[in-house]
Design a protein around this motif. Structure first.
Motif, PDB file in Angstrom:
ATOM      1  N   ALA A   1       0.846  -1.198   0.000  1.00 22.89           N
ATOM      2  CA  ALA A   1       0.000   0.000   0.000  1.00 22.89           C
ATOM      3  C   ALA A   1       0.877   1.242   0.000  1.00 22.89           C
ATOM      4  O   ALA A   1       0.560   2.239  -0.645  1.00 22.89           O
ATOM      5  CB  ALA A   1      -0.918  -0.012   1.212  1.00 22.89           C
TER       6      ALA A   1
ATOM      7  N   ARG B   1       2.165  -0.415  -5.906  1.00 22.22           N
ATOM      8  CA  ARG B   1       1.865  -1.800  -6.244  1.00 22.22           C
ATOM      9  C   ARG B   1       2.542  -2.162  -7.548  1.00 22.22           C
ATOM     10  O   ARG B   1       2.008  -1.938  -8.611  1.00 22.22           O
ATOM     11  CB  ARG B   1       0.359  -1.959  -6.404  1.00 22.22           C
ATOM     12  CG  ARG B   1      -0.389  -1.515  -5.181  1.00 22.22           C
ATOM     13  CD  ARG B   1      -1.848  -1.360  -5.458  1.00 22.22           C
ATOM     14  NE  ARG B   1      -2.420  -0.406  -4.522  1.00 22.22           N
ATOM     15  CZ  ARG B   1      -3.383   0.430  -4.847  1.00 22.22           C
ATOM     16  NH1 ARG B   1      -3.846   0.456  -6.069  1.00 22.22           N
ATOM     17  NH2 ARG B   1      -3.854   1.251  -3.958  1.00 22.22           N
TER      18      ARG B   1
ATOM     19  N   SER C   1      -0.472 -14.453  -5.345  1.00 21.10           N
ATOM     20  CA  SER C   1      -1.792 -14.391  -5.948  1.00 21.10           C
ATOM     21  C   SER C   1      -2.814 -13.811  -4.986  1.00 21.10           C
ATOM     22  O   SER C   1      -3.746 -13.137  -5.401  1.00 21.10           O
ATOM     23  CB  SER C   1      -2.230 -15.789  -6.377  1.00 21.10           C
ATOM     24  OG  SER C   1      -1.312 -16.304  -7.286  1.00 21.10           O
ATOM     25  N   PHE C   2      -2.597 -14.094  -3.721  1.00 21.16           N
ATOM     26  CA  PHE C   2      -3.473 -13.551  -2.690  1.00 21.16           C
ATOM     27  C   PHE C   2      -3.464 -12.021  -2.743  1.00 21.16           C
ATOM     28  O   PHE C   2      -4.498 -11.374  -2.772  1.00 21.16           O
ATOM     29  CB  PHE C   2      -2.978 -14.076  -1.340  1.00 21.16           C
ATOM     30  CG  PHE C   2      -3.550 -13.406  -0.125  1.00 21.16           C
ATOM     31  CD1 PHE C   2      -4.761 -13.813   0.391  1.00 21.16           C
ATOM     32  CD2 PHE C   2      -2.862 -12.391   0.509  1.00 21.16           C
ATOM     33  CE1 PHE C   2      -5.281 -13.210   1.512  1.00 21.16           C
ATOM     34  CE2 PHE C   2      -3.378 -11.779   1.634  1.00 21.16           C
ATOM     35  CZ  PHE C   2      -4.589 -12.189   2.141  1.00 21.16           C
TER      36      PHE C   2
ATOM     37  N   PHE D   1      -4.939 -10.807  -5.949  1.00 21.06           N
ATOM     38  CA  PHE D   1      -6.389 -10.946  -5.881  1.00 21.06           C
ATOM     39  C   PHE D   1      -7.006  -9.735  -5.196  1.00 21.06           C
ATOM     40  O   PHE D   1      -8.018  -9.193  -5.629  1.00 21.06           O
ATOM     41  CB  PHE D   1      -6.740 -12.219  -5.104  1.00 21.06           C
ATOM     42  CG  PHE D   1      -8.201 -12.363  -4.781  1.00 21.06           C
ATOM     43  CD1 PHE D   1      -9.068 -12.935  -5.685  1.00 21.06           C
ATOM     44  CD2 PHE D   1      -8.700 -11.921  -3.559  1.00 21.06           C
ATOM     45  CE1 PHE D   1     -10.409 -13.064  -5.398  1.00 21.06           C
ATOM     46  CE2 PHE D   1     -10.038 -12.055  -3.265  1.00 21.06           C
ATOM     47  CZ  PHE D   1     -10.895 -12.619  -4.189  1.00 21.06           C
ATOM     48  N   LEU D   2      -6.374  -9.291  -4.132  1.00 21.50           N
ATOM     49  CA  LEU D   2      -6.905  -8.137  -3.403  1.00 21.50           C
ATOM     50  C   LEU D   2      -6.676  -6.838  -4.175  1.00 21.50           C
ATOM     51  O   LEU D   2      -7.158  -5.788  -3.775  1.00 21.50           O
ATOM     52  CB  LEU D   2      -6.237  -8.034  -2.032  1.00 21.50           C
ATOM     53  CG  LEU D   2      -6.613  -9.109  -1.031  1.00 21.50           C
ATOM     54  CD1 LEU D   2      -5.805  -8.941   0.241  1.00 21.50           C
ATOM     55  CD2 LEU D   2      -8.091  -9.061  -0.714  1.00 21.50           C
ATOM     56  N   GLY D   3      -5.920  -6.924  -5.272  1.00 11.60           N
ATOM     57  CA  GLY D   3      -5.630  -5.721  -6.034  1.00 11.60           C
ATOM     58  C   GLY D   3      -4.380  -5.024  -5.544  1.00 11.60           C
ATOM     59  O   GLY D   3      -4.099  -3.899  -5.941  1.00 11.60           O
ATOM     60  N   LEU D   4      -3.639  -5.700  -4.665  1.00 14.52           N
ATOM     61  CA  LEU D   4      -2.456  -5.056  -4.094  1.00 14.52           C
ATOM     62  C   LEU D   4      -1.171  -5.581  -4.705  1.00 14.52           C
ATOM     63  O   LEU D   4      -0.087  -5.219  -4.298  1.00 14.52           O
ATOM     64  CB  LEU D   4      -2.428  -5.304  -2.583  1.00 14.52           C
ATOM     65  CG  LEU D   4      -3.490  -4.557  -1.807  1.00 14.52           C
ATOM     66  CD1 LEU D   4      -3.641  -5.149  -0.425  1.00 14.52           C
ATOM     67  CD2 LEU D   4      -3.150  -3.095  -1.712  1.00 14.52           C
TER      68      LEU D   4
ATOM     69  N   GLY E   1      -3.560 -14.696  -9.693  1.00 14.14           N
ATOM     70  CA  GLY E   1      -4.375 -14.098  -8.642  1.00 14.14           C
ATOM     71  C   GLY E   1      -5.168 -12.912  -9.148  1.00 14.14           C
ATOM     72  O   GLY E   1      -6.359 -12.769  -8.859  1.00 14.14           O
TER      73      GLY E   1
END
Lengths: 309, 534, 375
Positions: free
Chosen positions: B387, B391, B467-468, B471-474, B484
């Motif tokens: 954050a 990213r 990928s986690f 997946f969150l967009g981070l 992800g």
């Protein structure tokens, strides 16, 4: 024993200190502040805001102030949601996350241990193969894949459960089922595999042979003689498992729209709402540290060979 | 099989029993080969790795090529993009006709359709209306009205004629020497002249224009990294930046700028030219040809009919080919998995070996640190880093590698501690070997099997973590993809476009399965006694 | 309970000839492994009489422990499997008993103590729990309190000081020797008829070893228990056993009364074993100690021959081709060695074995040819 507990409790302090310090400084060395939105603020307004949040002070002073606030249990104001402070958000969402996490942990433990024990006792039978196949599925399918797939199949296609929501917001107990199962799945798998291997190893040990030579029943041997020793690795796995479930709840809460802490965490990291980010991390760490502490005590209770010196 | 087996004379003892030397690795390899699942896993992993490594050579569409006409086309083995677009359009038209009451259905069907609309299951509505409409049209009970017919005709025309033209190279031929030069490799001044000739303007004007554009470009990038300054300050910063670039840097920026324009212009000319021959049945598409674009310039061009593309796994919201995105996403995921694991293992080995061998205070503080890190939800720390620091793939990689060396460090330390008091180390020390030599020549190689096994099991975990975050967009950001981020993109619209979720998820799961089977197999092979690890 | 029934030591030796308590006949226990069939025990027979002490001697891997685990049916299966033979205990074949009946024998009539007292007691349960559960398991009408009292009594009997307190400790709070005493107490707490002691002293300090052996000897006399001692230490056998079986590569090669064995070892292996024990009572102390050259064979796919022949200094042609039959060389003294078979028989056996081998070789060639043809 008491001494041991006190010493462990004292050991928690540096951990928490490090986490607060680490997250504080990571955020502070970030390029760009929290109020760098798309439109530039007038200089005066900006200065006022900075004064309000004490951002105009030297970093060390800010750090000291923050440490002091955290000690008092005040995690500061949210940078983005001007009306509420961080404590408000945490108080509103933490209970939901804890309920979800505990249910998942229970599911993982109960089913994981049962599956592992049965698989070990019936080694190399179809029961064993099925349980272990399921476990490897659980390990190989990431949480963020299993969650939407479960949502798609069980909520959207079969309509057995609601697609999202939470029992506090009128979803009923059914709304808890899918998120809890999704979250527990990979930990179920880990626990099952761990239990099986640890049971097998214990069953091969000399003292089980002694028990057999004494003419004991198989069931007694398994429950009285094997389980206690075989559970030790599970207990020490609980710490990392809790950490994983905390992290995983971020995804599950996102997919199933559970009003938990994880959702805030993701949102705040997109919003650069730094106080909220640090606040959530501190809360998670405290939970984790307490859990690890409990796990240590339980471990020490279970294993008579451990001395509390 | 027998061809490969060398005839070896085996040693036997007095009983005619074969005497085999017990090499640990050989033994492990034999056990691994017996484990069918592990072998299959290994084959799959190698297959994936090869595909990821040679993704650039595969005959697939570029993963970042956006064709908005091809948004959300479903996967199809038989139909090309044009046909799918036609079906989609027709579905839409039939559904609208049903809503307008022109497509007459039975009451039951009507109720069912309305229920579907209510349940947000538009897919079913479209499917049904399409089937019904086609049937009715064939039977003559339904016909399109003129505006609908016009829409369809326009679409047909578009499908038949639209081209996708890619300019590979632009060349300039010197009319005097008839020598051919690649424009991209020319220097700024030459390019400038060519460009000016192309558009019939004075080189000075082009130069001024280019400078303005470069300044704007610089300003934008500065604003993105350092917001909240006054315009004068920004102007100053741009000047600074220009100075920093120097003449060479400026020229290369400017060349890029102009080259882009030349390519665009060339493409326009070629497109114009191709339009006249596209309906010509003699011309075979896709073609790869060189066209003259005026002013002694030629362009080497690849052109294909845009709507003859085939998307075996469908497309995403920007009309990008899912197959290619999954392959390139896999490239990113696998690369992060392998390289990240390697990095964290190296850090872990060095720190673990030092802690284990040196012992004392070093060991105490290192292990205290590891303990404390263990007590932290370190994935959350990674999220903070993402954050805060932006990213991108590199940050993601470093953040993950920095928190992943803990377990390996602990493990290596344990191994080293148990090995360092053994006789062969004493022997090495007594012969005057240095500490570094003892650690890295004697101790580390002896713990290598444990490290290999752990690393193999670590790779899927690493991929999952990457990928986690994606997946969150981070994590990985568009236009790049990772498994992800593909899954993450698909979740919101999975009822409408399930293929977007299904295929990347499947690709990922198969790989993780294979990796886990291989890791398990390796562990059992290297360490058949103790299976008491995760 | 049994204190008043103690018999004088001399009496039980005479007693030993009447009834056979445990009769092992042609026991075969194989392990099915990846590498092939391991014939860990291949046709072992011996008899144990009431109150008698039998020693099983052999190198590691000779099948001593497997023999005794087979008697308790404690062979880990798979890979282990008892493929043949009989184990008759009090008239019943243990190998044919259902699991439930078997459990009544285990720990009750036949008990066992193991080599490593450090790992043989459950580290997670108190000694009291482990002892009480054994007693209550086999004596349904005993209350927990009585069982505890009896446990304490047994602990006292094996010489554990302040047993009333120490019984509530965990195993890790005891030393190795003490743990082995606890094991013995536990094994004898149900008045076992047979005690199998699997190298009971190997893992202990030398000073403790003698105490433990003395204890076993005393108790077996006091409680009239028959004992099978498994050991690789000939000294232990000499001091304790009435009869000795010498095992090599899964078979008993010599069986005799202890005195007889030491006086006239018949098998070259036994001879070697005895000669390799350092002795203080002979001349030429400074001579090099005798040692048997070579290694015991790998028991996977052992061809039919005397497994000792490569290490034997008296080996003959026949030793390489056929396993020797068991012959008697005195009262109760049996040996499996071609040396004690007369020449005619030897030659006959050799001819037969060679013929068989040729036959087998021919068969093998044929099957190979067939395989080639099939390809």
């Amino acid at each position: 024993m008491t001494k041991y507990i006190i010493r462990r409790l004292l050991g928690i302090i540096p951990t928490l200190f490090i986490i607060v310090t680490l997250s504080f400084f990571i955020v502070r060395i970030a390029p760009g502040g929290p109020f760098d939105g798309e439109r530039a603020l007038p200089e005066v307004v900006k200065r006022n805001i900075e004064a309000k949040y004490h951002l105009d002070e030297p970093v060390i002073q800010q750090y000291g102030r923050y440490l002091f606030d955290v000690l008092r249990g005040d995690l500061g104001p949210s940078y983005k949601y001007k009306d509420h402070d961080v404590n408000y958000f945490i108080a509103a969402s933490l209970p939901n996350s804890i309920v979800l996490g505990l249910i998942s942990m229970m599911l993982a433990l109960v089913f994981g241990i049962s599956a592992g024990v049965i698989a070990a006792v019936k080694q190399n039978t179809w029961v064993d193969y099925t349980a272990m196949a399921l476990a490897i599925v659980g390990i190989s399918i990431p949480l963020f894949v299993i969650s939407p797939i479960m949502q798609y199949v069980f909520a959207m296609k079969l309509k057995w459960f609601p697609t999202s929501g939470w029992f506090t917001s009128g979803g009923g107990w059914r709304s808890v089922v899918l998120p809890a199962i999704a979250l527990s799945f990979s930990y179920f798998a880990d626990v099952a595999r761990l239990t099986r291997s640890s049971m097998l190893e214990t069953l091969r040990s000399d003292y089980i042979r002694t028990a057999k030579a004494k003419g004991m029943r198989n069931s007694t041997i398994i429950f009285k003689h094997t389980m206690k020793g075989a559970m030790l690795p599970i207990v020490s796995y609980l710490g990392p498992a809790f950490a994983g479930i905390l992290t995983g709840s971020v995804v599950v809460e996102q997919v199933f729209r559970v009003p938990g802490l994880g959702k805030f965490f993701v949102q705040s990291s997109f919003n650069r709402d730094y106080t909220l980010i640090i606040g959530v991390v501190i809360v998670y760490s405290v939970i984790l540290v307490i859990m690890n502490f409990i796990v240590d005590i339980v471990y020490a209770q279970l294993d008579p060979r451990i001395t509390y010196k | 099989m027998n061809i490969f087996k060398k005839k070896v004379t085996v040693a036997t003892n007095e009983f005619n029993q074969v005497v085999v030397g017990n090499s640990l690795t050989k033994d492990a390899w034999r056990r691994l080969k017996k484990n069918k699942m592990a072998v299959i896993g290994m084959v799959v992993v190698i297959f994936y790795s090869l595909i990821a490594a040679f993704a650039g050579l595969l005959p697939i569409y570029p993963y970042d090529e956006i064709i908005l006409d091809h948004q959300h086309l479903p996967p199809s083995l038989t139909k090309n993009a044009g046909e799918l677009m036609r079906v989609k359009k027709m579905e839409d038209l039939y559904a609208k006709a049903w809503r307008a009451g022109r497509l007459v259905v039975t009451e039951e069907q009507d109720a069912q359709l309305k229920q579907w609309v209510k349940d947000n299951q538009n897919n079913k509505v479209w499917e049904f209306c399409y089937a019904e409409g086609e049937a009715q049209r064939a039977a003559g009970t339904f016909a399109f009205n003129s505006s609908e017919q016009r829409t369809i005709d326009r679409l047909e025309e578009k499908i038949a004629t639209e081209l996708q033209v890619t300019v590979k190279h632009v060349y300039w031929t010197n009319p005097e020497t008839s020598k051919r030069y690649d424009v991209q490799k020319m220097d700024y001044k030459e390019m400038l002249e060519l460009y000016a000739k192309m558009f019939n303007v004075s080189p000075q004007a082009v130069e001024e224009q280019t400078e303005m554009e470069i300044r704007a470009q610089l300003l934008n990038s500065i604003k993105a990294t350092a917001p909240d300054f006054t315009d004068e300050e920004y102007a100053g910063m741009v000047e600074d930046e220009l100075k920093k670039l120097g003449e060479k840097g400026y020229d290369s920026l400017a060349s890029q700028n102009i080259y882009g324009k030349i390519v665009t212009q060339s493409r326009r000319v070629v497109e114009q030219e191709l339009k006249t021959i596209v309906s010509d049945t003699d011309t075979k598409f896709p073609l790869k040809e060189t066209f003259g674009v005026g002013n002694d310039m030629t362009a080497q061009v690849e052109a294909s009919k845009k709507h003859e593309r085939r998307y075996f796994l469908g497309t995403d919201y920007s009309g990008r080919d899912m197959l290619s995105r999954i392959i390139y996403g896999g490239q990113v995921s696998i690369a992060i998995g392998f390289v990240g694991t390697l990095t964290s293992v190296l850090i872990g080995i060095v720190l673990g070996a030092i802690a284990g061998y040196v012992g004392g205070k070093t060991d105490y503080f290192l292990m205290r640190f590891v303990d404390i890190m263990y007590g932290l939800p370190y994935m959350l720390l990674v999220i903070i880093c993402m954050a805060v620091f932006g990213r991108n793939i590199l940050n993601l990689f470093f953040a993950l590698a920095l928190v992943s060396w803990l377990t390996i460090a602990r493990m290596v330390r344990g191994q080293i501690m148990s090995l360092k008091n053994q006789e062969f180390v004493e022997a090495a020390r007594s012969m005057g070997a240095s500490t570094g030599r003892i650690i890295f020549k004697h101790l580390v190689p002896n713990s290598l099997s444990v490290i290999i096994v752990y690393s193999t099991l670590r790779i899927p975990a690493f991929i999952m973590q990457e990928s986690f975050l994606s997946f969150l967009g981070l994590g990985v950001q568009a236009p790049y993809a990772s498994w992800g981020s593909l899954v993450g993109d698909a979740v919101a619209s999975m009822t409408l476009y399930p293929w977007k979720l299904f295929f990347p998820a499947l690709a990922m799961i198969i790989f993780l399965f294979a990796m886990n089977f291989l890791g398990d197999g390796l562990r059992d092979a290297f360490d058949p006694q103790s299976k008491n690890q995760l | 309970m049994n204190k008043n029934k103690t018999m004088p030591a001399a009496a039980h030796t005479e007693n030993s000839t009447d009834t056979a308590l445990l009769d092992v006949k042609d026991l075969k226990t194989y392990f099915l492994t990846d590498a092939g069939i391991v014939k860990a025990v291949d046709g072992v027979s011996f008899t144990l009489h009431e109150g008698e002490t039998l020693g099983l001697v052999g190198e590691s891997g000779s099948g001593k422990s497997v023999t005794n685990l087979s008697i308790m049916r404690l062979i880990p299966s798979p890979p282990g499997k008892i493929v043949g033979g009989e184990i008759v205990f009090e008239g019943q074949d243990i190998l044919k008993l259902p699991e439930k009946e078997l459990r009544k024998i285990r720990g009750n009539k036949v008990s066992m103590i193991f080599q490593d007292p450090m790992t043989s007691l459950n580290p997670f349960l108190k000694i009291s729990t482990q002892m009480v559960e054994t007693i209550m398991l086999h004596n349904k009408d005993v209350s927990k309190k009585e069982a505890l009292e009896r446990s304490i009594e047994m602990l006292k009997l094996v010489g554990i000081p302040s047993a009333e307190k120490r019984i509530f400790s965990y195993p890790h709070q005891f030393s190795g020797g003490m743990r082995q005493r606890v094991m013995i107490a536990m094994a004898l707490s149900c008045n076992a008829k047979v005690l199998i002691a699997d190298e009971p002293t190997t893992a202990l300090d030398v000073t403790i070893q003698a105490q433990i052996l003395e204890l076993i000897k005393d108790l077996s006399v006091k409680l009239k228990t028959a004992v099978i001692i498994i050991t690789h230490d000939l000294g232990v056998v000499a001091g304790m056993c009435d009869k000795v079986c010498v095992m090599y590569a899964g078979r008993i090669v010599e069986k005799a009364d202890t005195d007889d064995l030491y006086a006239s070892p018949s098998h070259p292996y036994t001879e070697g074993l005895i000669m390799s024990v350092p002795r203080m009572d002979v001349a030429h102390k400074n001579d090099r100690l005798f040692s048997i050259e070579g290694q015991p064979p790998n028991v996977i796919d052992l061809p039919p021959c005397c497994p000792f022949h490569p290490r034997c200094h008296k080996d003959m042609e026949v030793c390489r081709h056929a396993y020797p039959p068991t012959v008697g060389v005195g009262s109760g003294h049996e040996v499996s060695c071609w040396l004690y078979v007369d020449e005619a028989q030897r030659n006959l056996a050799l001819e037969k074995a060679l013929a068989d081998e040729q036959h087998a070789a021919a068969d093998a060639v044929q099957t190979n040819a067939r395989k080639e043809a099939a390809k």
